[in-house]
Design a protein around this motif. Structure first.
Motif, PDB file in Angstrom:
ATOM      1  N   PRO A  44     -13.798  -7.629  -2.251  1.00 43.96           N
ATOM      2  CA  PRO A  44     -14.677  -8.570  -1.543  1.00 43.96           C
ATOM      3  C   PRO A  44     -13.930  -9.757  -0.949  1.00 43.96           C
ATOM      4  N   GLY A  45     -12.809 -10.131  -1.549  1.00 43.45           N
ATOM      5  CA  GLY A  45     -12.057 -11.286  -1.059  1.00 43.45           C
ATOM      6  C   GLY A  45     -11.039 -10.941   0.004  1.00 43.45           C
ATOM      7  N   GLY A  46     -11.082  -9.709   0.517  1.00 39.26           N
ATOM      8  CA  GLY A  46     -10.156  -9.332   1.575  1.00 39.26           C
ATOM      9  C   GLY A  46      -8.729  -9.183   1.084  1.00 39.26           C
ATOM     10  N   GLU A  47      -7.785  -9.464   1.959  1.00 39.63           N
ATOM     11  CA  GLU A  47      -6.379  -9.194   1.676  1.00 39.63           C
ATOM     12  C   GLU A  47      -5.732 -10.226   0.753  1.00 39.63           C
ATOM     13  N   LYS A  48      -6.459 -11.265   0.345  1.00 39.49           N
ATOM     14  CA  LYS A  48      -5.858 -12.239  -0.566  1.00 39.49           C
ATOM     15  C   LYS A  48      -5.413 -11.589  -1.868  1.00 39.49           C
ATOM     16  N   ILE A  49      -6.035 -10.475  -2.226  1.00 42.72           N
ATOM     17  CA  ILE A  49      -5.659  -9.786  -3.464  1.00 42.72           C
ATOM     18  C   ILE A  49      -4.210  -9.313  -3.414  1.00 42.72           C
ATOM     19  N   MET A  50      -3.678  -9.114  -2.197  1.00 42.90           N
ATOM     20  CA  MET A  50      -2.309  -8.633  -2.062  1.00 42.90           C
ATOM     21  C   MET A  50      -1.292  -9.684  -2.524  1.00 42.90           C
ATOM     22  N   MET A  51      -1.694 -10.946  -2.580  1.00 46.09           N
ATOM     23  CA  MET A  51      -0.772 -11.977  -3.033  1.00 46.09           C
ATOM     24  C   MET A  51      -0.447 -11.826  -4.514  1.00 46.09           C
ATOM     25  N   ALA A  52      -1.319 -11.140  -5.263  1.00 47.80           N
ATOM     26  CA  ALA A  52      -1.073 -10.920  -6.693  1.00 47.80           C
ATOM     27  C   ALA A  52      -0.226  -9.687  -6.938  1.00 47.80           C
ATOM     28  N   ALA A  53       0.019  -8.904  -5.902  1.00 49.19           N
ATOM     29  CA  ALA A  53       0.734  -7.639  -6.055  1.00 49.19           C
ATOM     30  C   ALA A  53       2.087  -7.842  -6.720  1.00 49.19           C
ATOM     31  N   GLY A  54       2.369  -7.007  -7.714  1.00 53.60           N
ATOM     32  CA  GLY A  54       3.650  -7.059  -8.396  1.00 53.60           C
ATOM     33  C   GLY A  54       3.761  -8.104  -9.479  1.00 53.60           C
ATOM     34  N   GLY A  55       2.674  -8.820  -9.757  1.00 60.02           N
ATOM     35  CA  GLY A  55       2.735  -9.877 -10.767  1.00 60.02           C
ATOM     36  C   GLY A  55       1.423 -10.048 -11.501  1.00 60.02           C
ATOM     37  N   LEU A  72       0.829  -1.200   0.000  1.00 57.21           N
ATOM     38  CA  LEU A  72       0.000   0.000   0.000  1.00 57.21           C
ATOM     39  C   LEU A  72       0.868   1.257   0.000  1.00 57.21           C
ATOM     40  N   LYS A  73       2.045   1.150   0.600  1.00 58.02           N
ATOM     41  CA  LYS A  73       2.947   2.302   0.642  1.00 58.02           C
ATOM     42  C   LYS A  73       3.499   2.619  -0.745  1.00 58.02           C
ATOM     43  N   ASP A  74       3.928   1.575  -1.466  1.00 53.47           N
ATOM     44  CA  ASP A  74       4.525   1.773  -2.789  1.00 53.47           C
ATOM     45  C   ASP A  74       3.502   1.689  -3.913  1.00 53.47           C
ATOM     46  N   GLY A  75       2.274   1.344  -3.564  1.00 53.87           N
ATOM     47  CA  GLY A  75       1.255   1.113  -4.581  1.00 53.87           C
ATOM     48  C   GLY A  75       1.139  -0.366  -4.884  1.00 53.87           C
ATOM     49  N   VAL A  76      -0.050  -0.787  -5.258  1.00 55.43           N
ATOM     50  CA  VAL A  76      -0.299  -2.191  -5.579  1.00 55.43           C
ATOM     51  C   VAL A  76      -0.606  -2.293  -7.068  1.00 55.43           C
ATOM     52  N   TRP A  77       0.332  -2.840  -7.828  1.00 57.37           N
ATOM     53  CA  TRP A  77       0.162  -2.995  -9.267  1.00 57.37           C
ATOM     54  C   TRP A  77       0.060  -4.472  -9.620  1.00 57.37           C
ATOM     55  N   VAL A  78      -0.755  -4.774 -10.616  1.00 55.56           N
ATOM     56  CA  VAL A  78      -0.870  -6.133 -11.140  1.00 55.56           C
ATOM     57  C   VAL A  78      -0.912  -6.057 -12.663  1.00 55.56           C
ATOM     58  N   THR A  79      -0.700  -7.207 -13.306  1.00 53.78           N
ATOM     59  CA  THR A  79      -0.833  -7.273 -14.761  1.00 53.78           C
ATOM     60  C   THR A  79      -1.943  -8.242 -15.122  1.00 53.78           C
ATOM     61  N   TYR A  80      -2.579  -7.952 -16.259  1.00 56.77           N
ATOM     62  CA  TYR A  80      -3.626  -8.844 -16.765  1.00 56.77           C
ATOM     63  C   TYR A  80      -3.673  -8.711 -18.287  1.00 56.77           C
TER      64      TYR A  80
END
Length: 533
Positions: free
Chosen positions: A91-102, A68-76
């Protein structure tokens, strides 16, 4: 110009549109907004218009944005998205953070609910650029003296145990969310650099049989022999080593309980290839082992190698594959492209990747990994007294299970009243897991979990006797004990030979930390409901 000129305005508009979904952008601009908001909004819209086409962004830059400090980016699908603002309302809570950076695709294949038009529309609001073409194609032209410089890219959500060679496991909380482990999250166990193999030039050599050397191209392997598909679990011998480490220090990668995965594998049966190469009753008189040699090599030129008993290799029920597909697609580089051996029911280290040579022999492989590693010893043996010749190489693995959710140290709200515990269970040698016992009070009392044999709801299909190659997922929901402030959750599995897991690690401790299968224990806390105050 960046599309994030006014992230606050953007968030405001997003929330307003969510509440008033029938409003058009024109109505928003001409409606009852304050003049300042109108002015800022018009500037924001113009900034978006001027920003087209979107900037090109490298994967390296995307990987820097994982918080959250550096920003959360993902690719699709080639696009880059800044989803920082969306994380808090996901809606899925913090599980979305596992995709961060990829890439987010592997998660969406796991959680198929995302494959809907309205989800794509939400995602499109956060697009900030296009992924660099070289990164999208995952083609690296960079070469250096570093033998690992051409290794494939990996998903940043993996928990890395070593970089060179690369060894990593998936986030534990998603491990039991899918019966078939998504390829991107299947644990990676490499001993050497990943070899670069041209599929058109690839050749498999089968040696040690009366007809001489049989050489097969990838195309010949695919067309000359029937294609077979199995679902099989692979597990590293060091899975759960980190727990054994707590009993007494061992040597090896500090694996959690994620060095295991379940996949569908397709390819030619090893039995069919050996028969075509000349295996018959005369060979059976003297042959005792089938040796495998990979294309991954040390600096000295020696290749990774291992072997399995001949009976497993040639048995119709052994289901040993020369696999060229994993989960319905070509096996990726990290998992052995173009061919790997899949020996169901046997420790992962014998499932040799990047297979280059097969040798029928009276002897085991002379490889270091067959002769001086992956063997079990008594708890009293240390590095000063270990004699590798005194123990057989590990083949079939013992019964295993682990709790994937809740995680160690989780806090459970007492107002929820019920607790759901999930995990996996598996046994080697084709032995089927028939029961998983779960305790929420440190082993004083036990309840039986519900087993899951596929992703189909209620599927309790049993495999043929002796061919239970795949794991069982399990789940149980129990009431929270009324007075408890902390719970020790425990699971233990039982297979159809009535083998079960030992309760502690002391009696099974060994210098390499292998075969770590004691009861899995997870401690969680219960928070009190403050609403009554």
């Amino acid at each position: 110009m960046s599309t994030d000129v006014f992230p606050g305005i953007r968030l405001y508009l997003m929330r307003l549109v969510c509440k008033q979904s029938v409003l058009t952008l024109k109505e928003l601009l001409t409606g009852c907004l304050s003049s300042q908001i109108k002015k800022a909004t018009r500037f924001y819209v113009k900034a978006i218009e001027k920003s087209s086409p979107l900037p090109i962004i490298s994967q390296e830059e995307v990987t820097r944005h994982r918080s959250l400090k550096d920003g959360v980016w993902v690719t699709y699908q080639g696009g880059v998205y800044d989803i920082t603002e969306f994380v808090s309302i996901h809606p899925g809570g913090e599980k979305i953070m596992m995709a961060a950076g990829g890439a987010i695709e592997p998660f969406w294949s796991l959680y198929a609910v995302h494959n809907q038009e309205h989800v794509l529309e939400i995602l499109s609001e956060y697009k900030i650029g296009e992924l660099k073409a070289e990164d999208l194609k995952k083609q690296s032209t960079f070469k250096s003296s570093d033998p690992y410089s051409s290794d494939p890219e990996r998903h940043p959500a993996l928990r890395t145990n070593s970089l060179k060679p690369f060894n990593a496991e998936p986030p534990p909380e998603i491990l039991a969310d899918s019966y078939i482990t998504p390829t991107a999250f299947f644990f990676k166990r490499n001993h050497l650099p990943v070899p670069q193999v041209d599929p058109d030039l690839y050749r498999l050599h089968v040696e040690g049989l009366p007809r001489g050397v049989l050489t097969l191209s990838l195309e010949e392997l695919k067309t000359r022999f029937p294609k077979h598909t199995i679902t099989a679990t692979l597990q590293c011998a060091g899975n759960r080593r980190s727990e054994m480490n707590k009993t007494r220090q061992v040597k090896g990668l500090n694996w959690g309980f994620g060095a295991i995965g379940n996949a569908t594998w397709s390819g030619a049966k090893l039995r069919d290839v050996l028969l075509a190469a000349g295996y018959g009753p005369d060979v059976a008189q003297w042959a005792r082992h089938v040796q495998f040699e990979g294309l991954d090599k040390e600096i000295t030129g020696s290749a990774y190698g291992a072997s399995i008993p001949i009976n497993k290799a040639v048995s119709e029920e052994g289901d040993v594959l020369l696999a060229y597909e994993m989960n319905g697609k070509d096996i990726p580089a990290d998992h052995g492209f173009p061919i790997r051996v899949v020996v169901p029911g046997v420790v992962g280290t014998r499932n040799v990747k990047w297979l280059g040579k097969i040798v029928v022999s009276a002897q085991e492989s002379s490889s270091h990994w067959q002769q001086k590693d992956y063997k079990g010893f008594a708890p009293g043996i240390d590095w000063d007294t270990v004699d590798y010749k005194s123990a057989p190489a590990i083949q079939e693995l013992p019964v295993q299970s682990a709790i994937t959710t809740p995680a160690e140290g989780s806090v459970i709200d007492r107002s929820e009243e019920m607790l759901t515990v999930k995990g996996y269970a598996w046994s080697g040698g084709g032995r089927e897991v028939i029961r998983v016992d779960v305790s929420v009070d440190g082993g004083k009392t036990w309840k039986e979990a519900k087993l899951k044999s596929s992703d189909k709801e209620g599927d309790q299909t049993s495999p043929p006797l002796g061919r239970a190659w795949a794991w069982k997922l399990w789940e149980i929901t129990v009431p929270l004990p009324p007075e408890a402030q902390e719970l020790e959750l425990i699971c233990k599995a039982v297979d159809n030979s009535y083998n079960t897991q030992p309760d502690t690690f002391g009696p099974i401790w060994n210098v390499r930390g292998l075969l770590s299968n004691a009861w899995h224990r997870v401690k969680v806390k219960i928070s009190e409901d403050d609403d009554e105050e």
